[in-house]
Design a protein around this motif. Structure first.
Motif, mmCIF file in Angstrom:
data_model
loop_
_atom_site.group_PDB
_atom_site.id
_atom_site.type_symbol
_atom_site.label_atom_id
_atom_site.label_comp_id
_atom_site.label_asym_id
_atom_site.label_seq_id
_atom_site.Cartn_x
_atom_site.Cartn_y
_atom_site.Cartn_z
ATOM 1 N N GLY A 178 -14.927 5.487 12.947
ATOM 2 C CA GLY A 178 -13.831 5.191 13.867
ATOM 3 C C GLY A 178 -12.493 5.744 13.431
ATOM 4 O O GLY A 178 -11.448 5.230 13.833
ATOM 5 N N LYS A 179 -12.507 6.813 12.636
ATOM 6 C CA LYS A 179 -11.269 7.366 12.100
ATOM 7 C C LYS A 179 -10.766 8.582 12.874
ATOM 8 O O LYS A 179 -9.729 9.140 12.536
ATOM 9 N N VAL A 180 -11.507 9.027 13.898
ATOM 10 C CA VAL A 180 -11.217 10.327 14.508
ATOM 11 C C VAL A 180 -10.595 10.214 15.895
ATOM 12 O O VAL A 180 -11.066 9.446 16.739
ATOM 13 N N ILE A 181 -9.522 10.981 16.107
ATOM 14 C CA ILE A 181 -8.995 11.252 17.441
ATOM 15 C C ILE A 181 -9.334 12.702 17.736
ATOM 16 O O ILE A 181 -8.926 13.608 16.999
ATOM 17 N N GLU A 182 -10.107 12.939 18.794
ATOM 18 C CA GLU A 182 -10.558 14.298 19.105
ATOM 19 C C GLU A 182 -9.692 14.933 20.185
ATOM 20 O O GLU A 182 -9.372 14.303 21.188
ATOM 21 N N ILE A 183 -9.297 16.167 19.945
ATOM 22 C CA ILE A 183 -8.441 16.922 20.860
ATOM 23 C C ILE A 183 -9.151 18.213 21.263
ATOM 24 O O ILE A 183 -9.685 18.924 20.399
ATOM 25 N N ASP A 184 -9.151 18.518 22.545
ATOM 26 C CA ASP A 184 -9.694 19.788 23.022
ATOM 27 C C ASP A 184 -8.697 20.889 22.680
ATOM 28 O O ASP A 184 -7.625 20.981 23.274
ATOM 29 N N ALA A 185 -9.051 21.730 21.707
ATOM 30 C CA ALA A 185 -8.139 22.781 21.248
ATOM 31 C C ALA A 185 -8.230 24.056 22.065
ATOM 32 O O ALA A 185 -7.467 24.995 21.838
ATOM 33 N N ASP A 186 -9.147 24.106 23.021
ATOM 34 C CA ASP A 186 -9.300 25.298 23.865
ATOM 35 C C ASP A 186 -8.432 25.164 25.115
ATOM 36 O O ASP A 186 -8.909 25.221 26.243
ATOM 37 N N GLN A 187 -7.143 24.961 24.887
ATOM 38 C CA GLN A 187 -6.164 24.816 25.962
ATOM 39 C C GLN A 187 -4.871 25.499 25.521
ATOM 40 O O GLN A 187 -4.731 25.892 24.365
ATOM 41 N N ALA A 188 -3.936 25.598 26.442
ATOM 42 C CA ALA A 188 -2.617 26.126 26.088
ATOM 43 C C ALA A 188 -1.973 25.236 25.032
ATOM 44 O O ALA A 188 -2.234 24.024 24.975
ATOM 45 N N ILE A 189 -1.142 25.840 24.193
ATOM 46 C CA ILE A 189 -0.488 25.107 23.113
ATOM 47 C C ILE A 189 0.233 23.868 23.635
ATOM 48 O O ILE A 189 0.144 22.780 23.049
ATOM 49 N N GLU A 190 0.928 24.022 24.754
ATOM 50 C CA GLU A 190 1.701 22.903 25.311
ATOM 51 C C GLU A 190 0.799 21.762 25.760
ATOM 52 O O GLU A 190 1.142 20.586 25.592
ATOM 53 N N LYS A 191 -0.368 22.089 26.315
ATOM 54 C CA LYS A 191 -1.299 21.058 26.771
ATOM 55 C C LYS A 191 -1.926 20.330 25.588
ATOM 56 O O LYS A 191 -2.090 19.105 25.610
ATOM 57 N N VAL A 192 -2.261 21.067 24.549
ATOM 58 C CA VAL A 192 -2.807 20.447 23.346
ATOM 59 C C VAL A 192 -1.762 19.495 22.756
ATOM 60 O O VAL A 192 -2.089 18.352 22.380
ATOM 61 N N ALA A 193 -0.517 19.935 22.690
ATOM 62 C CA ALA A 193 0.553 19.089 22.154
ATOM 63 C C ALA A 193 0.748 17.836 22.984
ATOM 64 O O ALA A 193 0.936 16.738 22.452
ATOM 65 N N SER A 194 0.686 17.988 24.308
ATOM 66 C CA SER A 194 0.833 16.845 25.213
ATOM 67 C C SER A 194 -0.308 15.853 25.034
ATOM 68 O O SER A 194 -0.083 14.638 24.963
ATOM 69 N N ASP A 195 -1.543 16.346 24.959
ATOM 70 C CA ASP A 195 -2.693 15.476 24.763
ATOM 71 C C ASP A 195 -2.602 14.728 23.437
ATOM 72 O O ASP A 195 -2.901 13.523 23.361
ATOM 73 N N LEU A 196 -2.186 15.430 22.399
ATOM 74 C CA LEU A 196 -2.080 14.807 21.093
ATOM 75 C C LEU A 196 -1.003 13.726 21.080
ATOM 76 O O LEU A 196 -1.234 12.618 20.576
ATOM 77 N N ALA A 197 0.151 14.033 21.647
ATOM 78 C CA ALA A 197 1.230 13.041 21.705
ATOM 79 C C ALA A 197 0.801 11.800 22.465
ATOM 80 O O ALA A 197 1.095 10.665 22.074
ATOM 81 N N GLU A 198 0.081 12.009 23.570
ATOM 82 C CA GLU A 198 -0.385 10.883 24.363
ATOM 83 C C GLU A 198 -1.366 10.017 23.580
ATOM 84 O O GLU A 198 -1.253 8.778 23.589
ATOM 85 N N LYS A 199 -2.295 10.640 22.877
ATOM 86 C CA LYS A 199 -3.291 9.866 22.123
ATOM 87 C C LYS A 199 -2.680 9.175 20.913
ATOM 88 O O LYS A 199 -3.221 8.168 20.431
ATOM 89 N N LEU A 200 -1.566 9.714 20.416
ATOM 90 C CA LEU A 200 -0.880 9.059 19.304
ATOM 91 C C LEU A 200 0.134 8.034 19.780
ATOM 92 O O LEU A 200 0.744 7.334 18.967
ATOM 93 N N GLY A 201 0.338 7.958 21.089
ATOM 94 C CA GLY A 201 1.291 7.008 21.642
ATOM 95 C C GLY A 201 2.738 7.384 21.389
ATOM 96 O O GLY A 201 3.600 6.514 21.262
#
Length: 202
Positions: A178-201
C-alpha cells in the motif's frame, strides 16, 4: 510527505520532481548528486570511496549502503523527494528501516516508449539536466544541448533490463504494502504534473 520517485528510465521522474520543487516547496535529493557531494567532501567515507575509485575497484554494496544511510540521515525536510534511491532489495530494506513512512510514486511507462524517449533525449553538460527530443538549447541558460553518448540502443536496453529484473519486482511488493501512487507517464508533462498534484492532494 516523504516521496520516493520510481519508474523506468525516461519516464520523466526528474522533470516532475522539479515541478514539485518549484511549485510546491519540495526538496529534491538525487542519489547521483549525493554521491558526487560525498566525493568532494573530504570525509572519512570519501576516503573509503576514493580508495575504490583510485584502485579501479567497484564500490561494494556495503559501502553503497553506508552512503545511502548517510544521505537519508541528514535530511530534515518534511517535504522531500528521493530520486534514484530504491532500485533493488537492499535499497528497499534501508528505506523500510530508516524511513518507513515513505510513499513511492510510480511513473508507469512502457519499455518501448521509454526506449524512444531515451534515444531522443538531449543533455546539458553543465547542469546535467535532460530535455526531450527536438530541444536544441536549454531554455533557462541558452546553452547548446548534446545527445548523451550512453543513450545508445545497447546501453538503453541494458538499463531497461536492469529495471525489469530488479526494480519492477520491488514496485510490485510496494504495491502490495500500500505504499504506491501510480501515475500514467505516457501523457504530456503538464497532465502528468496535474495528475500527480491531484493524487498528492496539492
Amino acid at each position: 510527505m516523504k516521496l520516493v520517485f520510481t519508474g523506468i528510465q525516461g519516464c520523466g521522474k526528474w522533470t516532475q520532481a522539479r515541478i514539485l520543487v518549484e511549485n510546491h516547496g519540495y526538496t529534491l535529493v538525487e542519489m547521483g548528486q549525493e554521491f558526487r557531494n560525498i566525493v568532494s567532501s573530504g570525509t572519512e567515507l570519501w576516503n573509503i570511496v576514493k580508495w575504490f575509485l583510485d584502485s579501479g575497484e567497484q564500490v561494494t554494496t556495503e559501502i553503497w549502503k553506508q552512503i545511502m544511510e548517510t544521505v537519508i540521515k541528514k535530511q530534515t525536510s518534511d517535504k522531500i523527494i528521493f530520486d534514484g534511491f530504491i532500485r533493488n532489495e537492499w535499497n528497499k530494506e534501508i528505506f523500510d528501516r530508516m524511513l518507513p513512512e515513505y510513499t513511492a510514486i510510480f511513473f508507469n511507462l512502457s519499455e518501448e516508449k521509454a526506449k524512444q524517449r531515451l534515444l531522443g533525449r538531449m543533455f546539458n553538460q553543465t547542469t546535467g539536466e535532460t530535455f526531450p527530443y527536438g530541444t536544441t538549447t536549454d531554455p533557462k541558460t541558452g546553452e547548446e544541448l548534446i545527445h548523451r553518448s550512453d543513450d545508445n540502443e545497447e546501453s538503453i536496453l541494458k538499463r531497461i533490463d536492469e529495471y525489469v529484473t530488479k526494480t519492477l519486482p520491488i514496485i510490485e511488493i510496494q504495491k502490495q504494502e500500500g505504499k504506491v501512487i501510480e501515475i500514467d507517464a505516457d501523457q504530456a508533462i503538464e497532465k502528468v504534473a496535474s495528475d500527480l498534484a491531484e493524487k498528492l492532494g496539492l
